[in-house]
Design a protein around this motif. Structure first.
Motif, PDB file in Angstrom:
ATOM      1  N   VAL A 131     -11.942 108.743  20.986  1.00 57.65           N
ATOM      2  CA  VAL A 131     -10.967 109.833  20.991  1.00 57.65           C
ATOM      3  C   VAL A 131      -9.961 109.706  19.850  1.00 57.65           C
ATOM      4  O   VAL A 131      -9.395 108.641  19.622  1.00 57.65           O
ATOM      5  N   GLY A 132      -9.742 110.802  19.152  1.00 58.83           N
ATOM      6  CA  GLY A 132      -8.742 110.822  18.087  1.00 58.83           C
ATOM      7  C   GLY A 132      -7.978 112.132  18.099  1.00 58.83           C
ATOM      8  O   GLY A 132      -8.349 113.080  18.810  1.00 58.83           O
ATOM      9  N   ARG A 133      -6.926 112.188  17.291  1.00 59.44           N
ATOM     10  CA  ARG A 133      -6.136 113.420  17.218  1.00 59.44           C
ATOM     11  C   ARG A 133      -6.968 114.649  16.851  1.00 59.44           C
ATOM     12  O   ARG A 133      -6.678 115.753  17.346  1.00 59.44           O
ATOM     13  N   PRO A 134      -8.018 114.508  15.998  1.00 58.49           N
ATOM     14  CA  PRO A 134      -8.822 115.699  15.709  1.00 58.49           C
ATOM     15  C   PRO A 134      -9.426 116.331  16.970  1.00 58.49           C
ATOM     16  O   PRO A 134      -9.634 117.535  17.014  1.00 58.49           O
ATOM     17  N   ILE A 149      -7.377 123.700  13.145  1.00 62.04           N
ATOM     18  CA  ILE A 149      -7.109 122.260  13.216  1.00 62.04           C
ATOM     19  C   ILE A 149      -5.851 121.906  12.415  1.00 62.04           C
ATOM     20  O   ILE A 149      -5.015 121.114  12.853  1.00 62.04           O
ATOM     21  N   GLN A 150      -5.742 122.494  11.231  1.00 61.25           N
ATOM     22  CA  GLN A 150      -4.604 122.171  10.370  1.00 61.25           C
ATOM     23  C   GLN A 150      -3.287 122.546  11.043  1.00 61.25           C
ATOM     24  O   GLN A 150      -2.322 121.776  11.015  1.00 61.25           O
ATOM     25  N   GLU A 151      -3.245 123.733  11.669  1.00 63.01           N
ATOM     26  CA  GLU A 151      -2.015 124.133  12.358  1.00 63.01           C
ATOM     27  C   GLU A 151      -1.713 123.175  13.521  1.00 63.01           C
ATOM     28  O   GLU A 151      -0.545 122.856  13.786  1.00 63.01           O
ATOM     29  N   PRO A 166       2.174 107.199  18.143  1.00 63.42           N
ATOM     30  CA  PRO A 166       1.575 106.186  17.263  1.00 63.42           C
ATOM     31  C   PRO A 166       0.556 105.345  18.024  1.00 63.42           C
ATOM     32  O   PRO A 166       0.603 105.259  19.250  1.00 63.42           O
ATOM     33  N   LYS A 167      -0.365 104.746  17.278  1.00 63.98           N
ATOM     34  CA  LYS A 167      -1.315 103.818  17.906  1.00 63.98           C
ATOM     35  C   LYS A 167      -0.651 102.455  18.044  1.00 63.98           C
ATOM     36  O   LYS A 167       0.160 102.084  17.212  1.00 63.98           O
ATOM     37  N   GLU A 168      -1.043 101.722  19.067  1.00 62.45           N
ATOM     38  CA  GLU A 168      -0.693 100.299  19.124  1.00 62.45           C
ATOM     39  C   GLU A 168      -1.698  99.589  18.236  1.00 62.45           C
ATOM     40  O   GLU A 168      -2.901  99.629  18.510  1.00 62.45           O
ATOM     41  N   LYS A 252      -8.444 115.707   1.487  1.00 66.38           N
ATOM     42  CA  LYS A 252      -8.417 114.366   2.074  1.00 66.38           C
ATOM     43  C   LYS A 252      -9.792 113.860   2.477  1.00 66.38           C
ATOM     44  O   LYS A 252     -10.005 112.666   2.613  1.00 66.38           O
ATOM     45  N   ARG A 253     -10.707 114.800   2.759  1.00 61.20           N
ATOM     46  CA  ARG A 253     -12.045 114.409   3.214  1.00 61.20           C
ATOM     47  C   ARG A 253     -13.063 115.202   2.413  1.00 61.20           C
ATOM     48  O   ARG A 253     -13.063 116.423   2.436  1.00 61.20           O
ATOM     49  N   GLY A 254     -13.942 114.472   1.713  1.00 63.90           N
ATOM     50  CA  GLY A 254     -14.858 115.134   0.797  1.00 63.90           C
ATOM     51  C   GLY A 254     -16.050 115.775   1.483  1.00 63.90           C
ATOM     52  O   GLY A 254     -16.294 115.566   2.668  1.00 63.90           O
TER      53      GLY A 254
HETATM   54  P1  AMP Z   1      -6.181 109.201  14.827  1.00 58.14           P
HETATM   55  O1  AMP Z   1      -7.140 108.110  14.471  1.00 58.14           O
HETATM   56  O2  AMP Z   1      -6.350 109.689  16.228  1.00 58.14           O
HETATM   57  O3  AMP Z   1      -4.758 108.889  14.475  1.00 58.14           O
HETATM   58  O4  AMP Z   1      -6.593 110.449  13.927  1.00 58.14           O
HETATM   59  C1  AMP Z   1      -6.674 110.272  12.546  1.00 58.14           C
HETATM   60  C2  AMP Z   1      -7.667 111.291  11.997  1.00 58.14           C
HETATM   61  O5  AMP Z   1      -7.062 112.583  12.091  1.00 58.14           O
HETATM   62  C3  AMP Z   1      -7.935 111.069  10.530  1.00 58.14           C
HETATM   63  O6  AMP Z   1      -9.059 110.244  10.334  1.00 58.14           O
HETATM   64  C4  AMP Z   1      -8.247 112.466  10.076  1.00 58.14           C
HETATM   65  O7  AMP Z   1      -9.591 112.754  10.422  1.00 58.14           O
HETATM   66  C5  AMP Z   1      -7.351 113.334  10.942  1.00 58.14           C
HETATM   67  N1  AMP Z   1      -6.015 113.680  10.376  1.00 58.14           N
HETATM   68  C6  AMP Z   1      -4.946 112.868  10.235  1.00 58.14           C
HETATM   69  N2  AMP Z   1      -3.879 113.530   9.728  1.00 58.14           N
HETATM   70  C7  AMP Z   1      -4.299 114.806   9.559  1.00 58.14           C
HETATM   71  C8  AMP Z   1      -3.665 115.998   9.079  1.00 58.14           C
HETATM   72  N3  AMP Z   1      -2.374 115.993   8.683  1.00 58.14           N
HETATM   73  N4  AMP Z   1      -4.400 117.124   9.038  1.00 58.14           N
HETATM   74  C9  AMP Z   1      -5.690 117.130   9.452  1.00 58.14           C
HETATM   75  N5  AMP Z   1      -6.331 116.051   9.909  1.00 58.14           N
HETATM   76  C10 AMP Z   1      -5.661 114.896   9.966  1.00 58.14           C
END
Ligand code: AMP
Ligand code: FE
Ligand code: FE
Ligand code: ZN
Length: 284
Positions: A131-134, A149-151, A166-168, A252-254
């Protein structure tokens, strides 16, 4: 001759592409050697390799760790990892559990701001991936609480925004030791302008093996400077597109196939891995 990309994500973390579809996509983009470097997991590697054989695309088992740095969070790529190592799996499992509970904390904050989103929405967006922020961003889009996603990042999820958690983070030394004990090699990811000589020197002394030179956030001048500094302190070089899916390619991502690295860089990383693995054999 086909190309090499050492930084790719799949749906085993926050990328869009199923691991089993990776090799075909890579081949179509002109790549024949790739490293799958999902956040906090190597679980996509076996399926990616199985599906990769006929194309043929070789897949290096990698992972992108998040570790504590002086400035906050640093990403450490690891290559040539074993895919069924008990110690490594225990560590990665605990990192993924932290990711899951952080996801829930983010959801609670969003709910606190009146947004109708649930843990289940995020779990669905993540599927079996770490799980991640995306994934939270995707769930917000699906609930039509943001346009894209950007918004989602700009309004809620980015550092300094209301639902940022933040992550620990584990210490760099702990992760470096884990990677070495598993026979892997490590590379400090996308340092950008932070890749100053003193920082690279400290990373080298902490046991980091390489530094990421080629990355979508590094212009050609910066790539040249990082490569020179790395060679001076004895760090090897790595690089790649940080692909998360072509629909999400930006500054940021190619895109897949957009950034490749010289084969010699991989050969040096591989030689170090072989030496390290031979050392482990001899010691056991
Ligand atoms: P996390 O590991 O949960 O903190 O999420 C980090 C991931 O979110 C990164 O690898 C990117 O894929 C994506 N990400 C981080 N910052 C942004 C941003 N400002 N806009 C879009 N995607 C982001
Ligand atoms: Fe990511
Ligand atoms: Fe990263
Ligand atoms: Zn990445």
């Amino acid at each position: 001759m086909a190309g090499v990309d050492l930084h790719l994500h799949s749906a085993a973390s926050d990328g869009d592409c199923a691991p089993e579809d990776l090799a075909r996509a890579a081949r179509a983009a002109g790549l024949d050697l790739i490293a799958l470097t999902d956040h906090d997991t190597v679980s996509g590697v076996p399926a990616a390799r199985r599906a990769g054989e006929p194309w043929p695309v070789s897949i290096i088992a990698g992972c992108e760790f998040s570790v504590a740095a002086d400035w906050g969070e640093m990403h450490l790529l690891a290559y040539y990892l074993p895919v069924a190592d008990a110690e490594l799996e225990a560590f990665l499992g605990s990192q993924r559990a932290r990711r899951a509970s952080r996801g829930q904390e983010i959801v609670r904050r969003l709910q606190g701001h009146g947004l109708e989103i649930s843990d289940q929405d995020v779990r669905r967006a993540a599927g079996s991936g770490a799980v991640g922020r995306p994934h939270v961003a995707k769930a917000l889009v699906e609930r039509r609480l943001v346009r894209d996603i950007q918004e989602a990042f700009d309004r809620w999820l980015a550092s300094g925004r209301p639902a940022y958690v933040p992550k620990e983070l584990p210490a760099l030394d702990e992760v470096v030791a884990l990677v070495r004990a598993a026979g892997g090699v490590s590379s400090a990811a996308h340092l950008g302008e932070r890749a100053q000589p003193d920082v690279l020197d400290r990373l080298k002394r902490s046991g980091v093996d390489a530094v990421e030179v080629v990355h979508p956030t590094h212009d050609l001048g910066l790539q040249r400077r990082i490569a020179e500094r790395a060679r001076r302190v004895g760090l090897l070089l790595s690089g790649g597109s940080d692909w998360h899916g072509d629909r999400r390619a930006d500054e940021k991502r190619g895109a897949l196939g957009s950034l490749v690295v010289p084969r010699e860089w991989v050969e040096e990383l591989h030689a170090l891995h072989l030496a390290r693995a031979a050392g482990r054999e001899a010691a056991s």
